[in-house]
Design a protein around this motif. Structure first.
Motif, PDB file in Angstrom:
ATOM      1  N   PHE A  26     -34.938 -25.708  -0.231  1.00  0.00           N
ATOM      2  CA  PHE A  26     -34.373 -26.979  -0.247  1.00  0.00           C
ATOM      3  C   PHE A  26     -35.070 -28.175  -0.323  1.00  0.00           C
ATOM      4  O   PHE A  26     -36.738 -27.716   0.107  1.00  0.00           O
ATOM      5  N   GLU A  71     -30.273 -36.593   6.902  1.00  0.00           N
ATOM      6  CA  GLU A  71     -30.480 -36.163   8.025  1.00  0.00           C
ATOM      7  C   GLU A  71     -32.304 -35.632   7.332  1.00  0.00           C
ATOM      8  O   GLU A  71     -31.926 -35.142   6.041  1.00  0.00           O
ATOM      9  N   THR A  87     -29.461 -28.665  -2.981  1.00  0.00           N
ATOM     10  CA  THR A  87     -28.917 -27.449  -2.418  1.00  0.00           C
ATOM     11  C   THR A  87     -29.179 -25.980  -2.969  1.00  0.00           C
ATOM     12  O   THR A  87     -28.688 -25.334  -2.364  1.00  0.00           O
ATOM     13  N   ILE A 139     -35.233 -33.291   6.997  1.00  0.00           N
ATOM     14  CA  ILE A 139     -35.998 -32.370   8.108  1.00  0.00           C
ATOM     15  C   ILE A 139     -37.933 -31.848   7.872  1.00  0.00           C
ATOM     16  O   ILE A 139     -37.909 -31.954   6.667  1.00  0.00           O
ATOM     17  N   ILE A 177     -25.756 -24.841   4.059  1.00  0.00           N
ATOM     18  CA  ILE A 177     -26.823 -25.011   3.975  1.00  0.00           C
ATOM     19  C   ILE A 177     -26.960 -25.965   5.745  1.00  0.00           C
ATOM     20  O   ILE A 177     -27.893 -26.681   6.115  1.00  0.00           O
ATOM     21  N   CYS A 178     -26.013 -25.578   6.627  1.00  0.00           N
ATOM     22  CA  CYS A 178     -25.310 -25.876   7.072  1.00  0.00           C
ATOM     23  C   CYS A 178     -26.618 -25.383   8.770  1.00  0.00           C
ATOM     24  O   CYS A 178     -26.603 -26.184   9.640  1.00  0.00           O
ATOM     25  N   ASN A 179     -27.057 -24.381   8.164  1.00  0.00           N
ATOM     26  CA  ASN A 179     -28.494 -23.745   9.469  1.00  0.00           C
ATOM     27  C   ASN A 179     -29.230 -24.748   9.603  1.00  0.00           C
ATOM     28  O   ASN A 179     -29.797 -25.323  10.238  1.00  0.00           O
ATOM     29  N   GLN A 180     -29.468 -25.244   8.091  1.00  0.00           N
ATOM     30  CA  GLN A 180     -30.732 -25.823   8.047  1.00  0.00           C
ATOM     31  C   GLN A 180     -30.098 -28.057   8.558  1.00  0.00           C
ATOM     32  O   GLN A 180     -31.202 -28.122   9.031  1.00  0.00           O
ATOM     33  N   PHE A 181     -29.216 -28.075   7.929  1.00  0.00           N
ATOM     34  CA  PHE A 181     -28.644 -29.373   8.151  1.00  0.00           C
ATOM     35  C   PHE A 181     -27.245 -29.193   9.524  1.00  0.00           C
ATOM     36  O   PHE A 181     -26.565 -29.824   8.931  1.00  0.00           O
ATOM     37  N   THR A 209     -39.366 -25.715   2.630  1.00  0.00           N
ATOM     38  CA  THR A 209     -38.517 -24.339   2.624  1.00  0.00           C
ATOM     39  C   THR A 209     -38.802 -23.655   1.063  1.00  0.00           C
ATOM     40  O   THR A 209     -38.533 -25.320  -0.334  1.00  0.00           O
TER      41      THR A 209
END
Lengths: 195, 195
Positions: free
Chosen positions: B70, B61, A151, B63, B156-160, B67
């Protein structure tokens, strides 16, 4: 004939009473010992929990240079977990101080069940609170030391060494309190069983 | 004169025995009820702890874009805390399954003290383990959701999003297990007291 029967009955009655008198102080003494041990462990737990709260609450380090990622100052205010830790351990310390009179009751009256039961229930609740805050703080301390590659959370202990040391000490102290709580509950359960 | 005294003594003896017989099944029934409740709560705690371990263990998860910060994938492997959580909750679930026979003993023999004492001591130990892993995981979940400004750890919750939802569910489930453990210990203490 009835007098012949009466005599052994009475004597056995007397013998039973003697046996009761002989056994009672021994059991009472064993329980009194548990009560005194309980009191001593409670004093240790007070020192551990209030020490942890104080160490964490005063952890604060200011470094004189500015880097891209860090502010000038690191303190326990930076982490909500550490704020929770300070509040939780202070609460635990306060509860332990208030529980001392009940511990004294179990010393003075070794057969008092109510005080022991109250202590075992409240101890369980505060054990949970202590374990939770200790584990959460230990978690952040680990992250501060090692960071997390996936992260991109970087370690901050290179910059804030003294802060990390203070915080680690507080976490260790809180785990001592957890161990003492487990001992207190096990001892209270043993004393309740022999009731 | 001695016969006159003998008669009421015997009758009072009989009356006492009758009273003992009348009270004993009631107490046994009360304890049996506690034993059955204990068993049911244990089943709930098994579901909560193994559910938490399974949910966390399968959280994963991927994605499809890259980026700067990440990797492509987030799973519980990324965080040592979550690995500890999976192992701890699986251990707790295993202990709870193994404790079911002892819980059945307290139903079949409501006055068995050894089984209850064993359960209350082991429950206390595993309560600590559950509370610690739940709090540590909740801590990381909070960081994943909100990040930390002072140390520049970004959320990081926006991505995951799906990963975060699975992990949050597992944490909630583990706190349910903590509450059930506290209830189990309080109930066992009450039953021990009435011994």
């Amino acid at each position: 004939m009835s007098t012949k029967i009466d005599v052994p009955e009475e004597s056995s009655h007397v013998a039973k009473e003697k046996a009761t008198v002989a056994v009672a102080p021994k059991q009472g003494g064993w329980k009194k010992g548990v009560g005194i041990m309980d009191f001593i462990l409670r004093l240790g737990a007070i020192a551990a929990s209030l020490g942890a709260a104080a160490t964490m609450g005063t952890s604060d380090e200011t470094i004189p240079f500015f880097t891209q990622f860090f502010q000038f100052e690191a303190s326990y205010d930076s982490f909500p977990t550490f704020q929770f830790f300070v509040i939780a351990l202070a609460l635990v310390g306060g509860y332990l101080v208030l529980s001392l009179p009940f511990s004294i009751i179990t010393i003075v009256r070794p057969h008092a069940v109510g005080a022991r039961l109250l202590l075992i229930i409240l101890d369980t609740v505060f054990l949970t609170l202590t374990a939770a805050s200790a584990a959460a703080a230990a978690d952040i301390v680990y992250l501060a030391h090692n960071g997390n590659q996936d992260t991109n959370w970087i370690a901050i202990c290179n910059q804030f060494g003294d802060f990390c040391r203070a915080v680690s000490g507080a976490v260790v102290s809180s785990f001592v309190a957890v161990v003492l709580f487990v001992l207190l509950i096990v001892m209270s359960a043993l004393a309740l069983m022999r009731h």
